[in-house]
Design a protein around this motif. Structure first.
Motif, PDB file in Angstrom:
ATOM      1  N   TRP A  49       0.823  -1.203   0.000  1.00 14.87           N
ATOM      2  CA  TRP A  49       0.000   0.000   0.000  1.00 14.87           C
ATOM      3  C   TRP A  49       0.859   1.256   0.000  1.00 14.87           C
ATOM      4  O   TRP A  49       0.490   2.271  -0.577  1.00 14.87           O
ATOM      5  CB  TRP A  49      -0.967   0.013   1.190  1.00 14.87           C
ATOM      6  N   GLU A  50       2.022   1.185   0.654  1.00 14.88           N
ATOM      7  CA  GLU A  50       2.929   2.327   0.641  1.00 14.88           C
ATOM      8  C   GLU A  50       3.450   2.590  -0.771  1.00 14.88           C
ATOM      9  O   GLU A  50       3.636   3.737  -1.162  1.00 14.88           O
ATOM     10  CB  GLU A  50       4.104   2.114   1.603  1.00 14.88           C
ATOM     11  N   LEU A  51       3.685   1.524  -1.528  1.00 15.61           N
ATOM     12  CA  LEU A  51       4.127   1.683  -2.922  1.00 15.61           C
ATOM     13  C   LEU A  51       3.057   2.394  -3.741  1.00 15.61           C
ATOM     14  O   LEU A  51       3.351   3.325  -4.486  1.00 15.61           O
ATOM     15  CB  LEU A  51       4.457   0.325  -3.540  1.00 15.61           C
ATOM     16  N   LEU A  52       1.816   1.970  -3.586  1.00 15.01           N
ATOM     17  CA  LEU A  52       0.724   2.614  -4.328  1.00 15.01           C
ATOM     18  C   LEU A  52       0.541   4.069  -3.895  1.00 15.01           C
ATOM     19  O   LEU A  52       0.328   4.951  -4.730  1.00 15.01           O
ATOM     20  CB  LEU A  52      -0.569   1.830  -4.136  1.00 15.01           C
ATOM     21  N   ALA A  53       0.644   4.320  -2.604  1.00 17.04           N
ATOM     22  CA  ALA A  53       0.525   5.696  -2.118  1.00 17.04           C
ATOM     23  C   ALA A  53       1.671   6.555  -2.639  1.00 17.04           C
ATOM     24  O   ALA A  53       1.483   7.727  -2.975  1.00 17.04           O
ATOM     25  CB  ALA A  53       0.514   5.713  -0.588  1.00 17.04           C
ATOM     26  N   ALA A  54       2.854   5.964  -2.743  1.00 21.19           N
ATOM     27  CA  ALA A  54       4.029   6.709  -3.214  1.00 21.19           C
ATOM     28  C   ALA A  54       3.851   7.192  -4.648  1.00 21.19           C
ATOM     29  O   ALA A  54       4.335   8.271  -5.000  1.00 21.19           O
ATOM     30  CB  ALA A  54       5.283   5.849  -3.100  1.00 21.19           C
ATOM     31  N   ILE A  55       3.162   6.425  -5.462  1.00 19.30           N
ATOM     32  CA  ILE A  55       2.938   6.850  -6.846  1.00 19.30           C
ATOM     33  C   ILE A  55       2.113   8.131  -6.871  1.00 19.30           C
ATOM     34  O   ILE A  55       2.478   9.115  -7.512  1.00 19.30           O
ATOM     35  CB  ILE A  55       2.272   5.727  -7.663  1.00 19.30           C
ATOM     36  N   GLY A  56       1.009   8.130  -6.151  1.00 20.08           N
ATOM     37  CA  GLY A  56       0.173   9.330  -6.100  1.00 20.08           C
ATOM     38  C   GLY A  56       0.876  10.499  -5.450  1.00 20.08           C
ATOM     39  O   GLY A  56       0.846  11.625  -5.950  1.00 20.08           O
ATOM     40  N   ILE A  57       1.531  10.241  -4.329  1.00 24.72           N
ATOM     41  CA  ILE A  57       2.233  11.306  -3.623  1.00 24.72           C
ATOM     42  C   ILE A  57       3.385  11.835  -4.473  1.00 24.72           C
ATOM     43  O   ILE A  57       3.671  13.028  -4.482  1.00 24.72           O
ATOM     44  CB  ILE A  57       2.737  10.810  -2.254  1.00 24.72           C
ATOM     45  N   ILE A  82       7.964  15.420   1.340  1.00 29.42           N
ATOM     46  CA  ILE A  82       6.511  15.390   1.132  1.00 29.42           C
ATOM     47  C   ILE A  82       5.998  13.963   1.206  1.00 29.42           C
ATOM     48  O   ILE A  82       4.959  13.693   1.817  1.00 29.42           O
ATOM     49  CB  ILE A  82       6.142  16.062  -0.204  1.00 29.42           C
ATOM     50  N   ALA A  83       6.731  13.026   0.616  1.00 28.07           N
ATOM     51  CA  ALA A  83       6.315  11.620   0.674  1.00 28.07           C
ATOM     52  C   ALA A  83       6.383  11.094   2.097  1.00 28.07           C
ATOM     53  O   ALA A  83       5.534  10.301   2.518  1.00 28.07           O
ATOM     54  CB  ALA A  83       7.189  10.772  -0.243  1.00 28.07           C
ATOM     55  N   TYR A  84       7.394  11.512   2.851  1.00 29.51           N
ATOM     56  CA  TYR A  84       7.509  11.078   4.241  1.00 29.51           C
ATOM     57  C   TYR A  84       6.292  11.539   5.048  1.00 29.51           C
ATOM     58  O   TYR A  84       5.757  10.802   5.859  1.00 29.51           O
ATOM     59  CB  TYR A  84       8.797  11.608   4.866  1.00 29.51           C
ATOM     60  N   LEU A  85       5.862  12.768   4.803  1.00 32.44           N
ATOM     61  CA  LEU A  85       4.689  13.284   5.501  1.00 32.44           C
ATOM     62  C   LEU A  85       3.437  12.489   5.144  1.00 32.44           C
ATOM     63  O   LEU A  85       2.575  12.272   5.989  1.00 32.44           O
ATOM     64  CB  LEU A  85       4.463  14.754   5.154  1.00 32.44           C
ATOM     65  N   GLY A  86       3.340  12.082   3.898  1.00 32.45           N
ATOM     66  CA  GLY A  86       2.179  11.312   3.457  1.00 32.45           C
ATOM     67  C   GLY A  86       0.958  12.191   3.284  1.00 32.45           C
ATOM     68  O   GLY A  86       1.002  13.411   3.506  1.00 32.45           O
ATOM     69  N   PRO A  87      -0.144  11.586   2.892  1.00 34.76           N
ATOM     70  CA  PRO A  87      -1.352  12.373   2.627  1.00 34.76           C
ATOM     71  C   PRO A  87      -1.874  13.116   3.863  1.00 34.76           C
ATOM     72  O   PRO A  87      -2.216  14.283   3.794  1.00 34.76           O
ATOM     73  CB  PRO A  87      -2.378  11.339   2.157  1.00 34.76           C
ATOM     74  N   ARG A  88      -1.921  12.438   5.012  1.00 37.14           N
ATOM     75  CA  ARG A  88      -2.459  13.085   6.215  1.00 37.14           C
ATOM     76  C   ARG A  88      -1.514  14.159   6.745  1.00 37.14           C
ATOM     77  O   ARG A  88      -1.954  15.223   7.166  1.00 37.14           O
ATOM     78  CB  ARG A  88      -2.743  12.038   7.291  1.00 37.14           C
ATOM     79  N   GLY A  89      -0.246  13.878   6.729  1.00 40.60           N
ATOM     80  CA  GLY A  89       0.728  14.865   7.195  1.00 40.60           C
ATOM     81  C   GLY A  89       0.760  16.088   6.306  1.00 40.60           C
ATOM     82  O   GLY A  89       0.877  17.222   6.781  1.00 40.60           O
ATOM     83  N   LEU A  90       0.657  15.860   5.005  1.00 43.02           N
ATOM     84  CA  LEU A  90       0.648  16.973   4.056  1.00 43.02           C
ATOM     85  C   LEU A  90      -0.616  17.819   4.227  1.00 43.02           C
ATOM     86  O   LEU A  90      -0.565  19.048   4.197  1.00 43.02           O
ATOM     87  CB  LEU A  90       0.759  16.446   2.627  1.00 43.02           C
ATOM     88  N   GLU A  91      -1.752  17.153   4.435  1.00 41.79           N
ATOM     89  CA  GLU A  91      -3.002  17.875   4.659  1.00 41.79           C
ATOM     90  C   GLU A  91      -2.906  18.736   5.919  1.00 41.79           C
ATOM     91  O   GLU A  91      -3.314  19.905   5.927  1.00 41.79           O
ATOM     92  CB  GLU A  91      -4.156  16.887   4.785  1.00 41.79           C
ATOM     93  N   ASP A  92      -2.326  18.189   6.978  1.00 37.05           N
ATOM     94  CA  ASP A  92      -2.163  18.929   8.223  1.00 37.05           C
ATOM     95  C   ASP A  92      -1.226  20.121   8.032  1.00 37.05           C
ATOM     96  O   ASP A  92      -1.500  21.223   8.500  1.00 37.05           O
ATOM     97  CB  ASP A  92      -1.627  18.001   9.316  1.00 37.05           C
ATOM     98  N   LEU A  93      -0.111  19.903   7.329  1.00 34.28           N
ATOM     99  CA  LEU A  93       0.848  20.977   7.082  1.00 34.28           C
ATOM    100  C   LEU A  93       0.227  22.117   6.277  1.00 34.28           C
ATOM    101  O   LEU A  93       0.357  23.289   6.634  1.00 34.28           O
ATOM    102  CB  LEU A  93       2.077  20.440   6.361  1.00 34.28           C
ATOM    103  N   VAL A  94      -0.470  21.779   5.198  1.00 37.46           N
ATOM    104  CA  VAL A  94      -1.107  22.804   4.366  1.00 37.46           C
ATOM    105  C   VAL A  94      -2.180  23.544   5.160  1.00 37.46           C
ATOM    106  O   VAL A  94      -2.299  24.774   5.073  1.00 37.46           O
ATOM    107  CB  VAL A  94      -1.682  22.181   3.080  1.00 37.46           C
ATOM    108  N   GLY A  95      -2.941  22.816   5.963  1.00 31.34           N
ATOM    109  CA  GLY A  95      -3.953  23.456   6.801  1.00 31.34           C
ATOM    110  C   GLY A  95      -3.356  24.448   7.776  1.00 31.34           C
ATOM    111  O   GLY A  95      -3.877  25.551   7.961  1.00 31.34           O
ATOM    112  N   ARG A  96      -2.225  24.072   8.381  1.00 29.76           N
ATOM    113  CA  ARG A  96      -1.572  24.982   9.321  1.00 29.76           C
ATOM    114  C   ARG A  96      -1.009  26.206   8.604  1.00 29.76           C
ATOM    115  O   ARG A  96      -1.078  27.329   9.127  1.00 29.76           O
ATOM    116  CB  ARG A  96      -0.453  24.266  10.060  1.00 29.76           C
TER     117      ARG A  96
END
Length: 105
Positions: A49-57, A82-96
């Motif tokens: 799943w991390e591989l699939l997420a990495a493609i999108g990220i 950005i990939a290390y942060l992942g989707p949730r981390g990136l969403e949190d960072l952009v929100g802040r």
């Protein structure tokens, strides 16, 4: 003419492939952290799943790096971070960042 188009397409595919590979490195770093904390085993379906997420990220991170005009090592670092942060981390960072820009927290 056709060779120029082919060369441009190949260059674009190489850049996208590199961005996805760098994103997988970032997600793999996060995955290893989860393994060290005992939250998951290394060889599991989570790794797939991390591989699939990495493609999108990777595609998103590549677009962000392009938009910011990053090249070379800063581009590489941005994609991995950005990939290390992942989707949730990136969403949190952009929100802040947006909240700080609007005068929030």
């Amino acid at each position: 003419m056709l060779s120029d188009i082919w060369a441009a397409a190949r260059q674009a595919c190489d850049a996208i492939g590199l961005a996805c590979l760098l994103a997988y490195v970032g997600r793999l770093l996060w995955h290893v952290g989860e393994v060290q904390r005992g939250r998951r085993r290394f060889f599991s379906t989570h790794l797939l799943w991390e591989l699939l997420a990495a493609i999108g990220i990777g595609l998103v991170a590549d677009g962000m790096a392009t938009h910011l005009g990053l090249v070379g090592a800063p581009r590489t670092a941005a994609i991995v971070a950005i990939a290390y942060l992942g989707p949730r981390g990136l969403e949190d960072l952009v929100g802040r960042l947006l909240a700080a820009r609007k005068g929030g927290v």
